[in-house]
Design a protein around this motif. Structure first.
Motif, PDB file in Angstrom:
ATOM      1  N   GLU A  19       0.824  -1.203   0.000  1.00  0.00           N
ATOM      2  CA  GLU A  19       0.000   0.000   0.000  1.00  0.00           C
ATOM      3  C   GLU A  19       0.859   1.254   0.000  1.00  0.00           C
ATOM      4  OE1 GLU A  19      -2.643  -0.414   3.291  1.00  0.00           O
ATOM      5  OE2 GLU A  19      -3.725  -2.066   2.359  1.00  0.00           O
ATOM      6  N   ALA A  20       1.959   1.232   0.727  1.00  0.00           N
ATOM      7  CA  ALA A  20       2.865   2.376   0.754  1.00  0.00           C
ATOM      8  C   ALA A  20       3.484   2.592  -0.621  1.00  0.00           C
ATOM      9  CB  ALA A  20       3.948   2.165   1.796  1.00  0.00           C
ATOM     10  N   GLN A  21       3.803   1.518  -1.321  1.00  0.00           N
ATOM     11  CA  GLN A  21       4.376   1.654  -2.656  1.00  0.00           C
ATOM     12  C   GLN A  21       3.350   2.222  -3.623  1.00  0.00           C
ATOM     13  OE1 GLN A  21       5.768  -2.331  -3.251  1.00  0.00           O
ATOM     14  NE2 GLN A  21       7.869  -1.782  -2.731  1.00  0.00           N
ATOM     15  N   ILE A  22       2.099   1.838  -3.467  1.00  0.00           N
ATOM     16  CA  ILE A  22       1.050   2.384  -4.318  1.00  0.00           C
ATOM     17  C   ILE A  22       0.919   3.883  -4.063  1.00  0.00           C
ATOM     18  CG2 ILE A  22      -1.442   2.444  -4.703  1.00  0.00           C
ATOM     19  CD1 ILE A  22      -1.455  -0.573  -4.338  1.00  0.00           C
ATOM     20  N   LEU A  23       1.009   4.276  -2.796  1.00  0.00           N
ATOM     21  CA  LEU A  23       0.908   5.690  -2.459  1.00  0.00           C
ATOM     22  C   LEU A  23       2.123   6.476  -2.935  1.00  0.00           C
ATOM     23  CD1 LEU A  23      -0.545   5.454   1.153  1.00  0.00           C
ATOM     24  CD2 LEU A  23      -1.742   6.106  -0.938  1.00  0.00           C
ATOM     25  N   ALA A  24       3.223   5.792  -3.146  1.00  0.00           N
ATOM     26  CA  ALA A  24       4.450   6.456  -3.568  1.00  0.00           C
ATOM     27  C   ALA A  24       4.522   6.545  -5.091  1.00  0.00           C
ATOM     28  CB  ALA A  24       5.664   5.718  -3.017  1.00  0.00           C
ATOM     29  N   LYS A  26       4.096   8.755  -8.641  1.00  0.00           N
ATOM     30  CA  LYS A  26       4.255  10.124  -9.105  1.00  0.00           C
ATOM     31  C   LYS A  26       3.942  10.120 -10.588  1.00  0.00           C
ATOM     32  CE  LYS A  26       7.415  13.962  -8.662  1.00  0.00           C
ATOM     33  NZ  LYS A  26       8.738  14.374  -8.198  1.00  0.00           N
ATOM     34  N   SER A  27       2.900  10.792 -10.978  1.00  0.00           N
ATOM     35  CA  SER A  27       2.455  10.837 -12.373  1.00  0.00           C
ATOM     36  C   SER A  27       2.225   9.440 -12.933  1.00  0.00           C
ATOM     37  CB  SER A  27       3.470  11.584 -13.236  1.00  0.00           C
ATOM     38  OG  SER A  27       3.664  12.880 -12.763  1.00  0.00           O
ATOM     39  N   GLY A  28       1.676   8.572 -12.117  1.00  0.00           N
ATOM     40  CA  GLY A  28       1.361   7.227 -12.558  1.00  0.00           C
ATOM     41  C   GLY A  28       2.530   6.259 -12.501  1.00  0.00           C
ATOM     42  N   GLU A  29       3.741   6.757 -12.228  1.00  0.00           N
ATOM     43  CA  GLU A  29       4.906   5.882 -12.127  1.00  0.00           C
ATOM     44  C   GLU A  29       5.162   5.554 -10.669  1.00  0.00           C
ATOM     45  OE1 GLU A  29       8.404   7.432 -13.912  1.00  0.00           O
ATOM     46  OE2 GLU A  29       7.376   8.031 -15.732  1.00  0.00           O
TER      47      GLU A  29
END
Length: 56
Positions: A19-24, A26-29
């Motif tokens: 979930e943290a990676q999904i939140l991280a 930036k512009s879809g990347e």
């Protein structure tokens, strides 16, 4: 601690990281979830918010 509890904790930990990676993103990347990157993005956002508030 029995094995079932350890497995549940590992699953919970993996889900939190995911979930943290999904939140991280930036512009879809997906950006690397490094603490320094996260703190830098917080500082940048805070600066932008201050500038926006000072213009109003």
């Amino acid at each position: 601690m029995n094995n079932l509890l350890q497995i549940r904790e590992k699953i919970k930990r993996a889900n939190r990281l995911y979930e943290a990676q999904i939140l991280a993103t930036k512009s879809g990347e997906v950006t690397p979830y490094r603490r320094s990157v996260f703190e830098e993005r917080i500082r940048k956002t805070q600066k932008e918010m201050k500038l926006k508030d000072s213009k109003n």
